[in-house]
Design an enzyme around this catalytic site. Structure first.
Site, short mmCIF file in Angstrom:
data_model
loop_
_atom_site.label_atom_id
_atom_site.label_comp_id
_atom_site.label_asym_id
_atom_site.label_seq_id
_atom_site.Cartn_x
_atom_site.Cartn_y
_atom_site.Cartn_z
N ASN A 220 49.00 62.59 7.85
CA ASN A 220 48.07 63.84 8.36
C ASN A 220 47.71 64.24 6.64
O ASN A 220 47.05 65.32 6.22
CB ASN A 220 48.71 64.85 8.81
N ASP B 134 54.24 63.75 20.89
CA ASP B 134 54.29 63.89 19.90
C ASP B 134 54.40 65.23 19.26
O ASP B 134 55.83 65.89 19.24
CB ASP B 134 52.19 64.73 20.41
N ASP C 127 40.56 62.07 16.18
CA ASP C 127 41.40 62.97 16.79
C ASP C 127 39.97 63.39 17.92
O ASP C 127 40.02 64.18 19.09
CB ASP C 127 40.97 63.58 15.78
N LYS D 169 54.66 56.77 17.66
CA LYS D 169 52.88 56.78 17.17
C LYS D 169 53.57 57.41 15.66
O LYS D 169 54.26 58.26 15.51
CB LYS D 169 52.43 58.32 17.70
N TRP D 170 52.76 56.83 14.41
CA TRP D 170 53.12 56.87 13.47
C TRP D 170 52.08 57.52 13.28
O TRP D 170 51.24 56.75 12.14
CB TRP D 170 52.91 55.62 12.73
N ASP D 171 52.60 58.63 12.09
CA ASP D 171 50.67 59.43 11.61
C ASP D 171 50.53 59.80 10.11
O ASP D 171 51.76 59.25 9.78
CB ASP D 171 50.60 60.98 12.26
N ARG E 271 46.95 71.28 4.99
CA ARG E 271 47.98 71.06 6.28
C ARG E 271 49.86 71.82 6.22
O ARG E 271 50.09 71.03 6.51
CB ARG E 271 48.12 70.26 7.35
N CYS F 58 47.95 55.96 13.53
CA CYS F 58 46.55 56.99 13.54
C CYS F 58 47.04 57.90 11.83
O CYS F 58 48.14 57.56 11.24
CB CYS F 58 47.70 58.13 14.27
C1 GLA Z 1 46.60 63.75 13.91
C2 GLA Z 1 46.53 62.96 15.08
C3 GLA Z 1 46.88 63.66 16.19
C4 GLA Z 1 48.38 64.14 17.06
C5 GLA Z 1 48.30 65.45 15.40
C6 GLA Z 1 50.18 66.46 14.93
O1 GLA Z 1 45.85 64.95 14.05
O2 GLA Z 1 45.92 62.86 14.44
O3 GLA Z 1 46.85 62.92 17.85
O4 GLA Z 1 49.45 64.04 16.52
O5 GLA Z 1 48.19 64.61 14.12
O6 GLA Z 1 49.87 66.75 14.12
#
Ligand code: GLA
Length: 732
Positions: A476, A365, A541, A472-474, A439, A519
């Site tokens: 934020n 991650d 989360d 895992k494509w995030d 963030r 995500c």
């Molecule tokens: C988000 C995702 C988490 C993790 C963090 C990493 O909050 O939902 O699962 O991957 O970013 O910064």
């Protein structure tokens, strides 16, 4: 034929296995909606049309009969055309003559469907059919095409709209919704999925419709944590099993707006699609705009029936075939195990312990290209201090343990200390010279193709020789400031979304063997748009099982369990609450399963227990991926939560019962199962008892017999149909 047209009456009829959708061309060539609901055989239901003229309802001068645009039911409503209700389309003619009355010109019916340019949509499943209805305004300057694709088996009709500037130098679309549909009466409840970060979709909000406006929307550039593009309208008496229920969802991940208006006559209008807030789309002569698609379904088997239609549609027609019903990776994800402190050695020791737990994919991650959240995003260079041997070697080491390798990405962002941000400040979305920060990161301007290419190439170069099976494509942060140096203001929200989809497409092409899980700070972008690219989404989360139950249950109203990614974790990171392993397993095995804790710290006997969980998950995975979900008890009871999934052939069923709070009457509680075949014999694989489906569904089972622990516990029971014929048994 799912779609028929009665030439004589000018009536269109769209039939699925259990629903009918009917509209007609009215005397003055407007498109008039007539009916949507349970399947009927009649074609001509024009008698339902309300042709009375009420106060202030204008009609056309030459109209031979009374026909008030303000009163009849519509399939499309363009602002300022005489309709008194909310419009689905608003056009600014930019100084040219305004012409808002759109009339029927032609239609086409064809097998299959067209792709929607740059957007995700329900796939052509080989048997769907499409109706394309062409309308034009009286000035012949603008054409509007209405598309209806019928998925018979899933009881789904998908709708979107195409707007074409035929002749004018330039017009602006100020609103371009995908659906306008009217219902007589307003005896409905509105159901939406509300929440926020850490409790996404956990609040199922059900409110009676009232006069005026209601609905839900997002203006944050994502479908959001706080609400969801899905909504349902159901009759007041509808419950999980009975009652008319309409479901709507948008195959889109950006700003949306679902508007429901109960008008002066107490009729109900539904308009849904892209949010018009911040939207103004320029169309030059010859240009066209295609809206995202809206999925609509109806069931008279209550909210549960509606959900099952939606689940089937998402699994059969939105998720990529190669993933939809295939076994999913059981992952160990490094985030809650190490957070940013992830290193080569830590990941390898996590992988070794994971191997003992029946895990098959190790996911690295956040933290592989940075030490904290201030840097790295936008640049994506591996941190050589933490990973001195490089990712290629790391992936090889993980593969040599017999495990697959997955990696976390957040491609849409640049961090405050990144080189990208320093050198490409112009390519960040912001309204002021100093963009708002969240963030420590900013949104890269993906309205510019060059940036999409740049990011895609950077990531692809960095990971070129790394064997990757999972991404895992995030995402934020939200698009808090929709302003770009590269795109007109009113186009930024949508162009950014198109850029995200383009980038997803590009990365998928460059990593064809990697399955993407999306995500967005947990579940901030849980929508059918994302499911087109990724078969599963990180739901939240919040991995505290007590909270997660509500998230899973709410999400299941609109989305199949197979899309709801869940991990077994310490469960304490968001709440500090402790819970038993069994309880955590049951909640985490709701959907695609994985682990998110530092397994290397756990003793051997615990790892063995975890291995049992992985094996159990695998045993039951097929039912979860393919089965029909029946919700039995809502966690809103604050006591229990229960559901059962039944395989399509009704030979296997997995029943789950979760006790949220210890109550005096857990032991005496009886749950009646659903969805089984009444005349089949089922064996309770935990007790060996054999009962008919009829008994299990009518008499039920006493849950007291299932429990040892109290409070925060749960049980799963597998029921398998016996080959014995019921007639051969005397009594059951
Ligand atoms: C988000 C995702 C988490 C993790 C963090 C990493 O909050 O939902 O699962 O991957 O970013 O910064």
């Amino acid at each position: 034929m799912a779609i028929s047209f009665c030439k004589e009456k000018k009536v269109f009829k769209l039939d699925t296995e259990q629903t009918s959708y009917i509209f007609c061309v009215s005397d003055n060539d407007f498109i008039e909606h007539l009916y949507y609901g349970k399947r009927i055989n009649d074609v001509d239901v024009k008698s339902i049309s309300n042709r009375q003229i009420y106060s202030f309802g204008a009609k056309e001068q030459e109209s031979s009969r009374d026909f008030s645009i303000g009163t009849v039911l519509h399939e499309l409503s363009v602002a300022s055309c005489g309709d008194l209700r909310i419009p689905s389309v608003i056009i600014d003619f930019n100084g040219e003559s305004v012409s808002n009355r759109f009339r029927y010109r032609a239609h086409k019916v064809y097998k299959g469907r067209k792709a929607i340019n740059g957007l995700p949509y329900s796939r052509d499943n080989g048997s769907c059919e499409t109706l394309q209805v062409e309308l034009e305004n009286d000035a012949n300057t603008v054409r509007i095409l209405l598309y209806y694709t019928v998925y018979e088996r899933e009881n789904v009709i998908c709708r979107y709209v195409e707007l074409v500037n035929k002749t004018l130098p330039c017009i602006y679309l100020e609103k371009a919704a995908s659906v306008c549909i009217d219902f007589y009466g307003c005896d409905y409840d509105l159901i939406t999925l509300e929440g926020m970060y850490l409790c996404e979709r956990s609040k199922i909000q059900r409110t009676p419709l009232r006069k005026g406006f209601q609905g839900n929307a997002s203006i944050v550039g994502a479908s959001s944590h706080h609400t969801n593009p899905f909504f349902a309208l159901c009759s007041k008496n509808a419950d999980e099993n009975l009652g008319e229920t309409y479901g709507f969802n948008i195959v889109y991940s950006g700003n949306f707006k679902n508007e429901i208006e109960v008008d002066r006559l107490c009729d109900t209008r539904v308009v849904c699609g892209i949010n018009d807030v911040g939207f103004r789309w320029k169309l030059r002569r010859g240009e066209r705009f295609e809206t995202p698609e809206v999925v609509m379904t109806f069931s008279d088997e209550g909210v549960g029936g509606m959900s099952r239609n939606m689940h089937d549609h998402i699994r059969n027609n939105i998720i990529e075939r190669r993933y939809a019903f295939c076994k999913r990776p059981i992952v160990i994800n490094s985030w809650e195990a190490t957070y940013f402190d992830v290193t080569e050695n830590k990941l390898l020791s996590l992988a070794k312990s994971a191997k003992e737990c029946g895990v098959d994919t190790v996911v690295l991650d956040d933290g592989w290209f940075r030490k904290n959240d201030k840097s790295g995003l936008g640049d994506f260079f591996v941190d050589k201090e933490k990973f001195p041997s490089g990712l290629k070697k790391l992936s090889e080491d993980i593969h040599s343990l017999g495990l697959n390798f997955g990696i976390w990405l957040e491609p849409e962002m640049a961090a405050i200390e990144s080189e990208f941000y320093k050198n490409h400040e112009r390519n960040i979305l912001s309204t002021e010279s100093k963009p708002l920060v969240y963030r420590n990161q900013f949104l890269i301007d993906l309205t510019l193709d060059e940036n999409v290419e740049k990011i895609k190439n950077r990531i692809s170069a960095e990971l070129a020789d790394v064997k990757i099976e999972y991404i895992k494509w995030d995402c934020n942060r939200y698009l808090n400031e929709a302003s770009s140096k590269n795109s007109p203001q009113g186009e930024v929200f949508h162009r950014q979304m198109l850029g995200v989809y383009k980038l997803l497409d590009g990365i998928k092409k460059n990593f064809p063997d990697a399955m993407i899980e999306t995500c967005s700070g947990g579940g901030g972008r849980f929508d059918p748009g994302m499911l087109y690219y990724s078969p599963q989404i990180w739901a939240s989360d919040n991995t505290d099982p007590f909270a997660r139950i509500y998230i899973e249950y709410g999400t299941s109203l609109a989305y199949p369990k197979s899309t709801v990614s869940c991990h077994f974790s310490e469960g304490v990171c968001t709440s500090g609450r402790r819970s038993s392993y069994d309880f955590r397993y049951i909640v985490a095995s709701f959907g695609p399963f994985g682990y998110e804790l530092d397994l290397s710290k756990y003793p051997k006997e615990d790892l063995e227990k975890f291995k049992e969980y992985s094996l159990k998950y695998r045993e039951n995975e097929k039912i979860m991926l393919e089965g029909d979900l029946y919700r039995l008890i809502s966690p809103e009871s604050d006591e229990f939560c229960s559901y059962i999934e039944v395989s399509k052939d009704k030979t296997r069923a997995l029943f789950s019962f979760i006790e949220i709070n210890t109550t005096g009457h857990t032991e005496s509680t009886v749950v009646r199962l659903k969805g089984l075949a009444a005349d089949k014999l089922y064996k309770n694989e935990s007790t060996g008892q054999i009962l008919t489906g009829a008994a299990l569904m009518n008499v039920g089972i006493r849950v007291g017999d299932l429990f040892k622990e109290k409070g925060g516990s749960g049980r799963q029971i597998l029921f398998s149909a016996q080959s014995d014929n019921i007639e051969n048994k005397k009594e059951y």
